[in-house]
Enzyme design. Structure first.
Site, PDB file in Angstrom:
ATOM      1  N   ASN A 243       0.785  -1.237   0.000  1.00 38.17           N
ATOM      2  CA  ASN A 243       0.000   0.000   0.000  1.00 38.17           C
ATOM      3  C   ASN A 243       0.814   1.283   0.000  1.00 38.17           C
ATOM      4  OD1 ASN A 243       0.785  -0.555   2.654  1.00 38.17           O
ATOM      5  ND2 ASN A 243      -0.951   0.545   3.498  1.00 38.17           N
TER       6      ASN A 243
ATOM      7  N   LYS B 212      12.194  -8.119   0.913  1.00 37.99           N
ATOM      8  CA  LYS B 212      11.152  -8.740   0.088  1.00 37.99           C
ATOM      9  C   LYS B 212       9.909  -7.848   0.096  1.00 37.99           C
ATOM     10  CE  LYS B 212       7.528 -11.208   0.592  1.00 37.99           C
ATOM     11  NZ  LYS B 212       6.636 -10.826  -0.512  1.00 37.99           N
TER      12      LYS B 212
ATOM     13  N   GLY C 216       2.243  -5.314   7.566  1.00 37.36           N
ATOM     14  CA  GLY C 216       1.244  -6.029   6.786  1.00 37.36           C
ATOM     15  C   GLY C 216       0.129  -6.534   7.672  1.00 37.36           C
ATOM     16  N   SER C 217      -0.440  -7.649   7.275  1.00 35.89           N
ATOM     17  CA  SER C 217      -1.637  -8.113   7.976  1.00 35.89           C
ATOM     18  C   SER C 217      -1.290  -8.676   9.361  1.00 35.89           C
ATOM     19  CB  SER C 217      -2.339  -9.192   7.149  1.00 35.89           C
ATOM     20  OG  SER C 217      -1.611 -10.395   7.231  1.00 35.89           O
TER      21      SER C 217
ATOM     22  N   VAL D 224      -0.212 -12.496   9.321  1.00 34.67           N
ATOM     23  CA  VAL D 224       1.162 -12.739   8.874  1.00 34.67           C
ATOM     24  C   VAL D 224       2.160 -12.177   9.894  1.00 34.67           C
ATOM     25  CG1 VAL D 224       2.842 -12.278   7.040  1.00 34.67           C
ATOM     26  CG2 VAL D 224       0.480 -12.796   6.454  1.00 34.67           C
ATOM     27  N   GLY D 225       1.868 -10.998  10.436  1.00 33.76           N
ATOM     28  CA  GLY D 225       2.770 -10.385  11.417  1.00 33.76           C
ATOM     29  C   GLY D 225       2.973 -11.279  12.628  1.00 33.76           C
TER      30      GLY D 225
ATOM     31  N   GLU E 282       4.363  -4.223  12.243  1.00 33.14           N
ATOM     32  CA  GLU E 282       3.289  -3.226  12.225  1.00 33.14           C
ATOM     33  C   GLU E 282       2.113  -3.876  11.523  1.00 33.14           C
ATOM     34  OE1 GLU E 282       2.779  -0.475  13.651  1.00 33.14           O
ATOM     35  OE2 GLU E 282       4.775  -0.427  14.530  1.00 33.14           O
TER      36      GLU E 282
ATOM     37  N   CYS F   2      -3.070   1.189   6.891  1.00 33.24           N
ATOM     38  CA  CYS F   2      -3.347   0.643   8.228  1.00 33.24           C
ATOM     39  C   CYS F   2      -3.838   1.754   9.141  1.00 33.24           C
ATOM     40  CB  CYS F   2      -2.141  -0.075   8.786  1.00 33.24           C
ATOM     41  SG  CYS F   2      -0.716   0.963   8.947  1.00 33.24           S
TER      42      CYS F   2
ATOM     43  N   GLU G 111     -10.659  -5.678  10.073  1.00 34.79           N
ATOM     44  CA  GLU G 111     -10.091  -4.722   9.121  1.00 34.79           C
ATOM     45  C   GLU G 111     -10.404  -5.191   7.697  1.00 34.79           C
ATOM     46  OE1 GLU G 111      -5.766  -4.606   8.842  1.00 34.79           O
ATOM     47  OE2 GLU G 111      -5.855  -2.418   8.768  1.00 34.79           O
TER      48      GLU G 111
HETATM   49  C1  UN1 Z   1       0.311   6.957   6.840  1.00 37.75           C
HETATM   50  O1  UN1 Z   1      -0.670   6.954   7.549  1.00 37.75           O
HETATM   51  O2  UN1 Z   1       0.566   7.896   6.080  1.00 37.75           O
HETATM   52  O3  UN1 Z   1       0.714   0.360   6.220  1.00 37.75           O
HETATM   53  C2  UN1 Z   1       1.279   5.852   6.873  1.00 37.75           C
HETATM   54  C3  UN1 Z   1       0.287   1.447   6.612  1.00 37.75           C
HETATM   55  C4  UN1 Z   1       1.062   2.159   7.685  1.00 37.75           C
HETATM   56  C5  UN1 Z   1       1.619   3.451   7.241  1.00 37.75           C
HETATM   57  C6  UN1 Z   1       0.643   4.558   7.261  1.00 37.75           C
HETATM   58  N1  UN1 Z   1       2.144   1.317   8.152  1.00 37.75           N
HETATM   59  O4  UN1 Z   1      -0.701   1.917   6.128  1.00 37.75           O
END
Ligand code: UN1
Length: 488
Positions: free
Chosen positions: A153, A176, A228-229, A232-233, A250, A284, A385
């Protein structure tokens, strides 16, 4: 229409074609258009890449933070110079609007610039010693070889905010990226190579889950950073823990915007629209839950719905477009299924909620901006989500109930609160359990010099960016430093 770019991997300083299964990224607005094409890496490539990184790590660490930073600064210039063409490519590969794509490439440059200057900010700790003739100081060392796994994303900004600190603190990297966005990964690796990075310091292996697994489980990888998800995290963090190496993950968010009775209505509508629908809701940090108090609810919802229905959805490279498609067929199907479940569980679609059955958007991976009114039993859309342009609304009697609803999630990444009352704003700071809180701005956004990451189940391990990144990408050595025998 330009020919597809070749998918290449960067291993030990050489750009190589892959030998794995066919890999192609397509334009999500026009899925018949191939953006990049080639072959994925294979597990043996990961092994070679980790070997190259291990060989490069020690001389890289010995180079010194200022010299490493200078290369990041040079890369920042290259990225900045290419903001327009790469931003365009980003829009065609990922699906966010071209303006957002260009903005994201510039953001990657800003992140590289920030870490490029890290040498001038490094400061340490010295402690008093209980013994005469001794000082105790804390020094930092890199982890060694770091595995970096990034999502689709933010195909260049998130890689930059992981790779730049990893490198500047003296680590070598095997990266990766998501296999849906190989082209932008290649662009960032090209910039860093052109900036003078020695061979092996950054390796890029593009592929699917098998390549991620090979990286995570490789005995030569000494730390793993992932975005990521949630599923997976957690798997990655568990695998890292089993090998005894640190992981930073994250993960998901189910971020609330809380609009209180005294909010500036126009500002709140504008910011909630951005939070929910910018990047087609694929952040996210996107706003996916809206809690609005009784006194403003009708006026707020009317204004929001008018804007959601009028949002211009289309090809991301068309300047009139305000929201592009989602990244893939799979994403489109899972978001649509989430909307269908919500409707079956009693939600009412106030905007969107229906697939584009015909017209120019029917062939692309488009999902209409969707606003759902939830009843008293909110259903799965309140908790799960969807990672798409879907906003679920609940009404609250007052601020107290609104804050309680905002916390009604296992996630705690970000939130936004809209109020003009300082007392209420400070209450929100106290009450809402998140890693990032916005007062009178949308729930998304991050700056390179401040910590980024979630509370509760949104993240594992140290936060990202700013000084926080140092916590993850280095370990400390506490040094008991004496001269000879005191007084001798
Ligand atoms: C943002 O809010 O600009 O994967 C960054 C994501 C977050 C980063 C968001 N780790 O969407």
């Amino acid at each position: 229409m330009s020919a597809p770019a070749p998918v290449r991997h960067l291993i030990a300083g050489q750009w190589r074609p892959g030998h794995g299964e066919a890999l192609r990224s397509v334009n999500p607005a026009h899925p018949a258009v191939v953006v990049a094409e080639g072959s994925a890496a294979v597990a043996a490539d990961v092994d070679t890449a980790v070997g190259a990184a291990a060989a490069a790590a020690r001389p890289w660490a010995a180079l010194g933070v200022h010299q490493r930073g200078a290369m990041l600064s040079a890369a920042a210039q290259i990225v900045e110079r290419n903001a327009e063409p790469w931003g365009h490519e980003l829009a065609t590969e990922e699906g966010k609007t071209r303006a957002e794509g260009i903005g994201e490439v510039r953001r990657a440059a800003q992140i590289l610039r920030y870490y490029g200057a890290e040498g001038d900010r490094q400061a340490g700790e010295i402690y008093a010693s209980p013994r005469a003739g001794e000082q105790i100081l804390v020094t930092r060392k890199p982890l060694g070889v770091v595995g970096v796994i990034t999502p689709f994303n933010f195909p260049i900004a998130i890689p930059a905010w992981k790779i730049a600190p990893a490198l500047v603190y003296g680590n070598a990297v095997v990266w990766k990226p998501a296999s849906t966005v190989p082209l932008l990964a290649i662009r960032l690796a090209e910039a860093l190579t052109e900036a003078g990075l020695p061979p092996g310091v950054l390796n890029l292996v593009i592929g699917g889950v098998d390549i991620g697994d090979a990286l995570v489980n490789h005995p030569g990888v000494e730390g793993i950073t992932f975005t990521g998800s949630t599923a997976v995290g957690r798997r990655i963090a568990a695998a890292a823990a089993a090998r005894g190496v640190p992981a930073q993950a994250e993960m998901g968010g189910k971020n609330a915007a809380v609009v209180l009775d005294d909010a500036d209505l126009d500002l709140a509508v504008e910011q909630v629209m951005l939070g929910a629908f910018r990047s087609t809701g694929q952040k996210c940090t996107a706003t996916s839950r809206l809690i609005v108090t009784a006194g403003i609810a009708d006026a707020f919802c009317d204004a929001l719905l008018a804007q959601a229905r009028a949002l211009r959805v289309g090809d991301p490279v068309d300047d009139a477009t305000q929201m592009g498609p989602v990244v893939s067929d799979l994403a489109q199907r899972s978001i649509t299924a989430g909307i269908d479940t919500a409707l079956a569980q009693g939600a009412t679609a106030l905007a969107g909620g229906q697939p584009y059955a015909d017209g120019p958007l029917a062939d692309g991976f488009f999902v209409a901006p969707t606003v759902l009114q939830l009843g008293t039993s909110p259903g799965d859309v309140w908790t799960d989500e969807l990672f798409g342009p879907v906003l679920a609304i609940r009404r609250a009697a007052d601020a107290e109930e609104a804050f309680t609803l905002a916390n009604d999630s296992e996630f705690g990444l970000s939130a936004a609160v809209f109020t003009q009352d300082m007392t209420r704003a400070l209450e929100a700071v106290e009450r809402i359990d998140v890693g990032v809180l916005h007062v009178n701005s949308e729930s998304a956004g991050a700056d390179p010099h401040v910590p980024f990451g979630g509370a509760k189940k949104s993240g594992l391990g140290p936060k990202e960016q700013g000084g926080a990144a140092r916590e993850f990408f280095t370990h400390t050595t506490t040094v008991y430093l004496r001269g000879g025998r005191p007084g001798a």
